[in-house]
Design an enzyme around this catalytic site. Structure first.
Site, PDB file in Angstrom:
ATOM      1  N   ASN A   1      -1.141  20.013 -19.870  1.00  0.00           N
ATOM      2  CA  ASN A   1      -1.522  19.166 -21.008  1.00  0.00           C
ATOM      3  C   ASN A   1      -1.516  19.949 -22.318  1.00  0.00           C
ATOM      4  OD1 ASN A   1      -1.922  16.926 -19.360  1.00  0.00           O
ATOM      5  ND2 ASN A   1      -3.993  17.588 -18.835  1.00  0.00           N
TER       6      ASN A   1
ATOM      7  N   LYS B   1       7.131  23.401 -13.028  1.00  0.00           N
ATOM      8  CA  LYS B   1       6.250  22.260 -12.744  1.00  0.00           C
ATOM      9  C   LYS B   1       5.950  22.183 -11.244  1.00  0.00           C
ATOM     10  CE  LYS B   1       4.828  17.688 -13.667  1.00  0.00           C
ATOM     11  NZ  LYS B   1       4.876  16.499 -14.475  1.00  0.00           N
TER      12      LYS B   1
ATOM     13  N   GLU C   1       8.939  19.609 -24.093  1.00  0.00           N
ATOM     14  CA  GLU C   1       8.305  19.841 -22.785  1.00  0.00           C
ATOM     15  C   GLU C   1       8.926  21.055 -22.087  1.00  0.00           C
ATOM     16  OE1 GLU C   1       5.673  18.141 -21.868  1.00  0.00           O
ATOM     17  OE2 GLU C   1       5.774  16.137 -22.765  1.00  0.00           O
TER      18      GLU C   1
ATOM     19  N   GLU D   1      -4.816  17.606 -10.187  1.00  0.00           N
ATOM     20  CA  GLU D   1      -5.461  18.100 -11.416  1.00  0.00           C
ATOM     21  C   GLU D   1      -6.953  18.308 -11.207  1.00  0.00           C
ATOM     22  OE1 GLU D   1      -3.478  16.369 -14.835  1.00  0.00           O
ATOM     23  OE2 GLU D   1      -5.285  16.672 -16.040  1.00  0.00           O
TER      24      GLU D   1
ATOM     25  N   ARG E   1       0.827  -1.231   0.000  1.00  0.00           N
ATOM     26  CA  ARG E   1       0.000   0.000   0.000  1.00  0.00           C
ATOM     27  C   ARG E   1       0.852   1.269   0.000  1.00  0.00           C
ATOM     28  NH1 ARG E   1      -3.275  -3.076   3.703  1.00  0.00           N
ATOM     29  NH2 ARG E   1      -4.916  -4.076   2.472  1.00  0.00           N
TER      30      ARG E   1
ATOM     31  N   HIS F   1      -1.119  18.227 -25.631  1.00  0.00           N
ATOM     32  CA  HIS F   1      -1.237  16.786 -25.425  1.00  0.00           C
ATOM     33  C   HIS F   1      -2.489  16.191 -26.058  1.00  0.00           C
ATOM     34  CE1 HIS F   1       2.133  17.452 -22.805  1.00  0.00           C
ATOM     35  NE2 HIS F   1       2.193  16.188 -22.448  1.00  0.00           N
TER      36      HIS F   1
ATOM     37  N   HIS G   1      -1.944  13.506 -28.635  1.00  0.00           N
ATOM     38  CA  HIS G   1      -2.454  12.160 -28.338  1.00  0.00           C
ATOM     39  C   HIS G   1      -3.081  11.529 -29.598  1.00  0.00           C
ATOM     40  CE1 HIS G   1      -4.827   9.048 -26.291  1.00  0.00           C
ATOM     41  NE2 HIS G   1      -5.826   9.464 -27.029  1.00  0.00           N
TER      42      HIS G   1
ATOM     43  N   LYS H   1       2.759  11.677 -10.911  1.00  0.00           N
ATOM     44  CA  LYS H   1       1.878  10.845 -11.754  1.00  0.00           C
ATOM     45  C   LYS H   1       2.638   9.563 -12.094  1.00  0.00           C
ATOM     46  CE  LYS H   1      -1.171  14.181 -14.007  1.00  0.00           C
ATOM     47  NZ  LYS H   1      -1.565  14.811 -15.281  1.00  0.00           N
TER      48      LYS H   1
ATOM     49  N   HIS I   1       6.678  10.598 -27.984  1.00  0.00           N
ATOM     50  CA  HIS I   1       5.703  11.402 -27.231  1.00  0.00           C
ATOM     51  C   HIS I   1       6.037  12.904 -27.315  1.00  0.00           C
ATOM     52  CE1 HIS I   1       2.993  12.627 -24.032  1.00  0.00           C
ATOM     53  NE2 HIS I   1       4.009  13.189 -23.401  1.00  0.00           N
TER      54      HIS I   1
ATOM     55  N   ARG J   1      -3.282  22.349 -13.063  1.00  0.00           N
ATOM     56  CA  ARG J   1      -2.374  21.313 -13.569  1.00  0.00           C
ATOM     57  C   ARG J   1      -2.761  20.893 -14.984  1.00  0.00           C
ATOM     58  NH1 ARG J   1       0.577  16.297 -10.372  1.00  0.00           N
ATOM     59  NH2 ARG J   1       1.759  15.626 -12.188  1.00  0.00           N
TER      60      ARG J   1
END
Ligand code: NAD
Ligand code: GLY
Length: 374
Positions: free
Chosen positions: A253, A234, A192, A244, A128, A256, A260, A150, A274, A249
């Protein structure tokens, strides 16, 4: 070794303090045992990496740990996006269990975003939640994926669909490691870096225009400055909106959602990395912002010109797709950011003025993508 320290402040002073430091400098891998200090409380330290990174840095990590009286235990995985899957998540988890990792221990992720995301997720669910240290070795991982917590794997249904927020306890961004990164990967990570200027820092975008080509060519001081500024940007965003929820946040993106669609159409393959998709996506977001009356055409041209000056693809037509605009828009509808039937887009009012638009018409996006493909 000198280094910059950026703090990611998360619940400082409270019971749930998850704040941590990101150190940026040259030679941090050689000094990792000293920098990690009491986080490495046992004589044995589990390290997850990929074959490329192991070939280059395993010796340095072994030597650094041995000098501190510790032994690295290695799990070396195949490089590439395909490693971020269920099977390798099981492998990493079993490795940690075999090594007797306990909740209070810290495991190490040494590599690019693939290793960081996978190892971070395994740490999030091990007993956990155990601790982990990120040692990002790609530019993309140093400026983006190693910071902010993330973690995720991909599934047959899509990218990053199973994961958790789990913050690292320490990030060591060793600029020296960028010297061995292939130029294509470096450029992909650079997208980025530029993103932070486009979101809310026009002066940083200007700095990129002036220094981007020399940074890519190898100037270590410029690389260090770019990574430090990116991490600081960041860290501010993550401190303001860790999960987010408020929309802050979500600005990360930028590029993105468009990107994507391009990654999905090219099958998440080597045809388009990416970061390359994000660069094209940011140009598309800019051009769509112009088309919607939010932004001057000169600003969009400036963004595309900067990527071209850095030797990167800058227009959708550079990618040579033969599909329709509708097909690309359909890919976007499978984006994990879909929320109750709407898809939020990050658009721009100018360079350094990104905003979230939740009312974009997907039919209009399909028409726009068709125009851009032509
Ligand atoms: P990657 O981990 O596949 O690394 C790219 C390539 O560079 C690999 O072949 C790797 O072996 C090699 N490499 C790494 N460091 C090297 C070095 N110093 N010298 C030589 N080769 C080196 O890819 P990436 O671009 O680092 O990361 C992409 C991943 O990050 C994707 O899975 C993406 O979803 C994820 N990501 C996550 C976040 C987040 O917030 N968690 C953000 C952005 C991207
Ligand atoms: N890379 C986007 C984020 O961390 O939110």
């Amino acid at each position: 070794m000198t280094h910059e320290t950026v703090r990611v402040e998360l619940g400082a002073g409270s019971e749930k303090d998850r704040s941590y430091s990101v150190l940026v400098g040259d030679g941090l891998i050689a000094d990792m045992a000293g920098l990690a200090g009491p986080l490495l409380r046992k004589p044995v330290v589990p390290v997850v990496t990929d074959e490329n990174v192991a070939r280059l840095y395993r010796g340095a990590v072994d030597a650094a740990l041995q000098a501190a009286g510790k032994d690295a235990r290695w799990l070396v995985l195949p490089p590439g996006e395909a490693t971020k899957d269920w099977a390798h998540l099981a492998k990493v988890s079993d490795f940690f269990l075999t090594e007797g990792v306990e909740r209070g221990d810290h495991v190490i992720a040494l590599g690019g975003g693939v290793i960081g995301d996978l190892t971070g997720f395994a740490a999030a669910i091990l007993k956990r939640g155990c601790g982990f240290i990120q040692i990002p070795t790609s530019l993309l991982a140093q400026v983006d994926s190693s910071v902010g917590g993330k973690t995720a794997i991909n599934t047959p249904a899509g990218k990053n669909l199973v994961g958790a927020f789990h913050q690292p306890a320490l990030v060591l961004a060793d600029i020296g490691a960028l010297a061995t990164l292939p130029m294509r990967e470096l450029r992909a990570g650079y997208a980025e870096v530029v993103k932070y200027g486009l979101i809310d820092d026009p002066e940083f975008f200007e700095w990129c225009e002036t220094n981007g080509p020399a940074l890519l060519a190898g100037d270590a001081d410029l690389r260090r400055h770019a990574v430090t500024c990116s991490v600081a940007a960041k860290a501010r965003v993550v401190a303001a909106d860790e999960r987010e929820l408020s929309g802050t946040r979500a600005l990360l993106n930028l590029g993105h959602t468009f990107g994507h669609a391009l990654e999905a159409e090219t099958g998440y393959s080597d045809r388009l990395l990416h970061g390359e998709a994000v660069a094209l996506g940011m140009v598309l977001a800019a051009r769509y912002s112009v088309r919607s009356g939010h932004m001057d055409a000169d600003d969009a041209d400036r963004i595309a010109a900067h990527f071209a000056a850095c030797g990167m693809m800058a227009e959708l037509s550079d990618l040579g797709l033969s599909c329709s605009g509708r097909r690309l828009a359909d890919h976007m509808l499978h984006d994990k950011k879909m929320d109750a039937g709407t898809l939020p887009f990050v658009l721009m009012r100018g360079i350094g003025a990104a905003f979230l638009d939740r009312a974009v018409d997907i039919d209009d996006i399909a028409a726009f993508m068709g125009e851009q493909l032509a």
